[in-house]
Design a protein around this motif. Structure first.
Motif, PDB file in Angstrom:
ATOM      1  N   ASP A 156     -56.226  64.544  27.475  1.00  0.00           N
ATOM      2  CA  ASP A 156     -55.664  63.372  27.266  1.00  0.00           C
ATOM      3  C   ASP A 156     -56.288  62.551  26.428  1.00  0.00           C
ATOM      4  N   SER A 157     -55.457  61.637  25.774  1.00  0.00           N
ATOM      5  CA  SER A 157     -56.194  60.525  25.142  1.00  0.00           C
ATOM      6  C   SER A 157     -56.968  59.587  25.803  1.00  0.00           C
ATOM      7  N   GLU A 158     -58.103  59.083  25.249  1.00  0.00           N
ATOM      8  CA  GLU A 158     -59.107  58.211  25.831  1.00  0.00           C
ATOM      9  C   GLU A 158     -59.049  56.729  25.217  1.00  0.00           C
ATOM     10  N   LEU A 159     -58.769  55.823  25.898  1.00  0.00           N
ATOM     11  CA  LEU A 159     -58.666  54.235  25.197  1.00  0.00           C
ATOM     12  C   LEU A 159     -60.056  53.511  25.368  1.00  0.00           C
ATOM     13  N   LYS A 160     -60.534  53.147  24.389  1.00  0.00           N
ATOM     14  CA  LYS A 160     -61.950  52.115  24.450  1.00  0.00           C
ATOM     15  C   LYS A 160     -61.376  50.833  23.740  1.00  0.00           C
ATOM     16  N   THR A 161     -62.169  49.909  24.379  1.00  0.00           N
ATOM     17  CA  THR A 161     -61.913  48.539  23.987  1.00  0.00           C
ATOM     18  C   THR A 161     -63.308  48.048  23.484  1.00  0.00           C
ATOM     19  N   VAL A 162     -63.556  47.674  22.299  1.00  0.00           N
ATOM     20  CA  VAL A 162     -64.688  47.244  21.763  1.00  0.00           C
ATOM     21  C   VAL A 162     -64.392  45.570  21.377  1.00  0.00           C
ATOM     22  N   GLY A 163     -65.643  45.134  20.901  1.00  0.00           N
ATOM     23  CA  GLY A 163     -65.509  43.830  20.457  1.00  0.00           C
ATOM     24  C   GLY A 163     -64.806  42.951  21.053  1.00  0.00           C
ATOM     25  N   ASN A 164     -63.977  42.025  20.364  1.00  0.00           N
ATOM     26  CA  ASN A 164     -63.180  41.081  21.086  1.00  0.00           C
ATOM     27  C   ASN A 164     -61.803  41.841  21.609  1.00  0.00           C
ATOM     28  N   GLY A 165     -61.808  42.713  22.501  1.00  0.00           N
ATOM     29  CA  GLY A 165     -60.805  43.404  22.811  1.00  0.00           C
ATOM     30  C   GLY A 165     -60.013  44.326  21.950  1.00  0.00           C
ATOM     31  N   PHE A 166     -60.613  44.778  21.086  1.00  0.00           N
ATOM     32  CA  PHE A 166     -60.061  45.525  20.004  1.00  0.00           C
ATOM     33  C   PHE A 166     -59.881  46.864  20.516  1.00  0.00           C
ATOM     34  N   ASN A 167     -58.617  47.582  20.456  1.00  0.00           N
ATOM     35  CA  ASN A 167     -58.511  48.769  21.162  1.00  0.00           C
ATOM     36  C   ASN A 167     -58.661  50.256  20.045  1.00  0.00           C
ATOM     37  N   ILE A 168     -59.264  51.331  20.617  1.00  0.00           N
ATOM     38  CA  ILE A 168     -59.322  52.355  20.055  1.00  0.00           C
ATOM     39  C   ILE A 168     -58.934  53.590  20.786  1.00  0.00           C
ATOM     40  N   LEU A 169     -57.877  54.121  20.209  1.00  0.00           N
ATOM     41  CA  LEU A 169     -57.398  55.292  21.083  1.00  0.00           C
ATOM     42  C   LEU A 169     -57.934  56.758  20.410  1.00  0.00           C
ATOM     43  N   ASN A 170     -58.760  57.484  21.087  1.00  0.00           N
ATOM     44  CA  ASN A 170     -59.272  58.753  20.503  1.00  0.00           C
ATOM     45  C   ASN A 170     -58.616  60.307  21.023  1.00  0.00           C
ATOM     46  N   PHE A 171     -58.188  60.992  20.258  1.00  0.00           N
ATOM     47  CA  PHE A 171     -57.401  62.303  20.988  1.00  0.00           C
ATOM     48  C   PHE A 171     -57.807  63.460  19.854  1.00  0.00           C
ATOM     49  N   THR A 172     -57.696  64.663  20.356  1.00  0.00           N
ATOM     50  CA  THR A 172     -57.732  65.812  19.446  1.00  0.00           C
ATOM     51  C   THR A 172     -56.714  66.657  19.508  1.00  0.00           C
ATOM     52  N   ASP A 175     -60.031  65.479  15.253  1.00  0.00           N
ATOM     53  CA  ASP A 175     -60.364  64.428  15.933  1.00  0.00           C
ATOM     54  C   ASP A 175     -59.498  63.127  15.257  1.00  0.00           C
ATOM     55  N   CYS A 176     -58.576  62.661  16.041  1.00  0.00           N
ATOM     56  CA  CYS A 176     -57.792  61.605  15.481  1.00  0.00           C
ATOM     57  C   CYS A 176     -58.152  60.209  16.327  1.00  0.00           C
ATOM     58  N   ARG A 177     -57.515  59.218  15.648  1.00  0.00           N
ATOM     59  CA  ARG A 177     -57.569  57.791  16.358  1.00  0.00           C
ATOM     60  C   ARG A 177     -56.374  56.770  16.218  1.00  0.00           C
ATOM     61  N   VAL A 178     -56.061  56.180  16.936  1.00  0.00           N
ATOM     62  CA  VAL A 178     -55.146  54.933  16.782  1.00  0.00           C
ATOM     63  C   VAL A 178     -55.767  53.864  16.906  1.00  0.00           C
ATOM     64  N   LEU A 179     -55.703  52.627  16.156  1.00  0.00           N
ATOM     65  CA  LEU A 179     -56.458  51.467  16.225  1.00  0.00           C
ATOM     66  C   LEU A 179     -55.251  50.360  16.778  1.00  0.00           C
ATOM     67  N   GLY A 180     -56.009  49.425  17.204  1.00  0.00           N
ATOM     68  CA  GLY A 180     -55.096  48.279  17.637  1.00  0.00           C
ATOM     69  C   GLY A 180     -54.133  48.396  18.713  1.00  0.00           C
ATOM     70  N   LYS A 181     -53.103  47.559  18.715  1.00  0.00           N
ATOM     71  CA  LYS A 181     -52.008  47.275  19.651  1.00  0.00           C
ATOM     72  C   LYS A 181     -51.197  48.739  19.692  1.00  0.00           C
ATOM     73  N   ARG A 182     -51.190  49.497  18.895  1.00  0.00           N
ATOM     74  CA  ARG A 182     -50.498  50.937  19.030  1.00  0.00           C
ATOM     75  C   ARG A 182     -51.177  51.655  19.973  1.00  0.00           C
ATOM     76  N   ALA A 183     -52.595  51.530  20.186  1.00  0.00           N
ATOM     77  CA  ALA A 183     -53.461  52.350  21.155  1.00  0.00           C
ATOM     78  C   ALA A 183     -52.775  52.115  22.487  1.00  0.00           C
ATOM     79  N   GLU A 184     -52.583  50.901  22.860  1.00  0.00           N
ATOM     80  CA  GLU A 184     -52.285  50.510  24.040  1.00  0.00           C
ATOM     81  C   GLU A 184     -50.847  51.107  24.309  1.00  0.00           C
ATOM     82  N   LYS A 185     -50.128  51.028  23.353  1.00  0.00           N
ATOM     83  CA  LYS A 185     -48.524  51.771  23.445  1.00  0.00           C
ATOM     84  C   LYS A 185     -48.829  53.179  23.594  1.00  0.00           C
TER      85      LYS A 185
END
Length: 148
Positions: free
Chosen positions: A22-38, A59-69
């Protein structure tokens, strides 16, 4: 004479495969989202007179609002086609050596098979989902850099 000290090389990828977890969502800084998955990406390699199926684990990642979607859609076993740019991460290990790895920063993610999801139709979430003038989500500083 033009200043040629700054150059940009081609840096694009397209991969397909299945999520290994399953993908894993991290929030850093001022609410910035990073979604990691393999993504497990299969290929065939010749071995002597026969052929073997091999697997790359990317190892892949999606940044920002796309991560939430995507966080609730990118589940283990889902099939995806991703495109974007590669990024090399570097850091110092505890013993002072430099370590690095390449990650795949996805700008577009097409889900071609869902797992345990209410949605069943293929879906693409990428730059086109954000209507600002340069095609980049507004929450990604500089278009594609991570804010740390």
């Amino acid at each position: 004479m033009a200043d040629n000290r700054l150059t940009t090389n081609i840096n694009q990828f397209v991969i397909s495969g299945n999520l290994t977890r399953d993908s894993e969502l991290k929030t850093v800084g001022n609410g910035f989202n990073i979604l990691n998955f393999t993504v497990a990406n299969n290929y065939i390699q010749k071995s002597g007179e026969s052929y073997e199926q091999k697997v790359n684990y990317l190892d892949c990642r999606v940044l920002g609002k796309r991560a939430e979607k995507l966080v609730n859609l990118l589940k283990k076993g889902a099939s995806v086609v991703c495109s974007g740019v590669t990024r090399q991460e570097r850091w110092q290990t505890q013993d002072g050596k430099t370590a690095s790895k390449v990650t795949f920063q996805c700008e577009n993610v097409e889900i071609t098979r869902y797992v345990n999801s209410e949605s069943s139709k293929p879906e693409t979430i990428g730059r086109a989902d954000y209507p600002n003038s340069d095609g980049f989500p507004e929450d990604i500083p500089g278009g594609d850099s991570i804010p740390f």
